[in-house]
Design an enzyme around this catalytic site. Sequence first.
Site, PDB file in Angstrom:
ATOM      1  N   ASN A 100     -20.085  12.958  -4.185  1.00 41.46           N
ATOM      2  CA  ASN A 100     -20.186  11.712  -4.549  1.00 41.46           C
ATOM      3  C   ASN A 100     -20.585  11.409  -5.715  1.00 41.46           C
ATOM      4  OD1 ASN A 100     -19.994   8.692  -4.361  1.00 41.46           O
ATOM      5  ND2 ASN A 100     -19.511   8.782  -2.054  1.00 41.46           N
TER       6      ASN A 100
ATOM      7  N   ASP B  63      -3.505   8.012   3.360  1.00 40.61           N
ATOM      8  CA  ASP B  63      -2.502   8.011   2.295  1.00 40.61           C
ATOM      9  C   ASP B  63      -1.417   9.207   2.546  1.00 40.61           C
ATOM     10  OD1 ASP B  63      -3.898  10.466   1.350  1.00 40.61           O
ATOM     11  OD2 ASP B  63      -5.198   9.003   0.077  1.00 40.61           O
TER      12      ASP B  63
ATOM     13  N   CYS C 270      10.855  -3.061  17.840  1.00 37.78           N
ATOM     14  CA  CYS C 270      11.173  -1.975  18.786  1.00 37.78           C
ATOM     15  C   CYS C 270      11.147  -2.417  20.157  1.00 37.78           C
ATOM     16  CB  CYS C 270       9.969  -1.060  18.638  1.00 37.78           C
ATOM     17  SG  CYS C 270      10.116   0.184  20.121  1.00 37.78           S
TER      18      CYS C 270
ATOM     19  N   SER D 151     -17.958   6.399   1.678  1.00 38.34           N
ATOM     20  CA  SER D 151     -19.334   5.914   1.301  1.00 38.34           C
ATOM     21  C   SER D 151     -20.130   5.893   2.587  1.00 38.34           C
ATOM     22  CB  SER D 151     -19.070   4.341   1.254  1.00 38.34           C
ATOM     23  OG  SER D 151     -18.244   3.986   2.499  1.00 38.34           O
TER      24      SER D 151
ATOM     25  N   ARG E 202       0.811  -1.237   0.064  1.00 38.28           N
ATOM     26  CA  ARG E 202       0.022  -0.186  -0.102  1.00 38.28           C
ATOM     27  C   ARG E 202       0.997   1.057   0.051  1.00 38.28           C
ATOM     28  NH1 ARG E 202      -5.044   0.519   3.446  1.00 38.28           N
ATOM     29  NH2 ARG E 202      -5.705   1.911   1.644  1.00 38.28           N
TER      30      ARG E 202
ATOM     31  N   GLU F   4     -22.026   8.676  -6.560  1.00 39.09           N
ATOM     32  CA  GLU F   4     -22.951   7.575  -6.136  1.00 39.09           C
ATOM     33  C   GLU F   4     -23.812   8.240  -4.809  1.00 39.09           C
ATOM     34  OE1 GLU F   4     -23.705   5.000  -7.932  1.00 39.09           O
ATOM     35  OE2 GLU F   4     -21.580   5.281  -9.114  1.00 39.09           O
TER      36      GLU F   4
ATOM     37  N   CYS G 284       5.136  -0.324  23.569  1.00 43.00           N
ATOM     38  CA  CYS G 284       5.437   0.780  24.529  1.00 43.00           C
ATOM     39  C   CYS G 284       4.715   1.818  23.859  1.00 43.00           C
ATOM     40  CB  CYS G 284       7.009   1.075  24.380  1.00 43.00           C
ATOM     41  SG  CYS G 284       7.360   1.512  22.843  1.00 43.00           S
TER      42      CYS G 284
ATOM     43  N   HIS H 166      -8.289   7.968  10.866  1.00 40.31           N
ATOM     44  CA  HIS H 166      -7.683   6.559  10.675  1.00 40.31           C
ATOM     45  C   HIS H 166      -6.216   6.273  10.770  1.00 40.31           C
ATOM     46  CE1 HIS H 166     -12.016   5.456   9.174  1.00 40.31           C
ATOM     47  NE2 HIS H 166     -11.856   5.636  10.336  1.00 40.31           N
TER      48      HIS H 166
END
Length: 236
Positions: free
Chosen positions: A205, A99, A141, A181, A65, A207, A125, A114
């Site tokens: 949008n 992103d 880590c 959405s 990603r 839709e 930690c 998010h």
Amino acid sequence: MTTDLRIKDFKRIVFFTGAGLSAESGIPTYRGQGGLWHEYDWETYACQKAFDRDPAAVWKFHNMRRAAVAACAPNQAHLAIARCEALLPDVTVVTQNIDGFHPLVGSRNLFELHGSLWRVRCDTCGAIKDNRDLPFEDLRCGKGWWRPDIVWFGDHLREDVIEGASKAISACDLLVSIGTSGVVYPAAQLPRLAQRAGAVTIEINPEPTPMSDAYEVCLRMGASEAMALLCQGLDV
Ligand code: OAD
């Protein structure tokens, strides 16, 4: 539907963004045709259980990603949002996107609900650091593991982030939702706060969505075209 509403005529503006905003950059959305969750099973790649089972496999997915995002660039709609913040006194961005395109183009008054693909967090930690390695491979880590600092299925949103976003949305006089959405909670319910506070609400949008009834105006077009329309009269 079109509109004669213009961003320049409002005082406190919130952009609430989702994957459809970055679709015009070439990044696949999550749902709908070609959506990420049709191709990849989140139970294998996007939850703490999967990470506990096989951190390397989960990182392989997230490194893919990272590479996909790194191969794309922010589009005209990201730029228009950042320009609104530069030109107007009170503009906030509340995004579900991981992103990192909003900060990349200069959006500073930003809540990343998010998290971000470009931060890592120790699952033991709790340390957090920015990291743009491609691929990210240094997984340990101390006694813990670095995981992406993103909200996976089953994770809680950071309290300070959801609180800050809710406060901005409750106080805005214009909420512009772009490319979501509206099915992932608690993020999906945030536009209702603006509706309840009497703000003007616009959905961008192509839709209809399950949240369309929360909006006064629905612009059934892509993000860049709609932002160009709403930004008329501003030097974006
Ligand atoms: P979705 O993939 O669920 O929805 C993307 C929306 O963008 C759809 O409603 C599309 O119709 C719309 N869309 C597509 N092209 C567009 C364009 N050019 N302009 C405007 N809109 C367009 O993405 P999200 O709603 O962002 O969570 O998904 C919410 C969360 O679900 C994500 O943050 C992600 C996912 O699981 C995490 O990764 C934690």
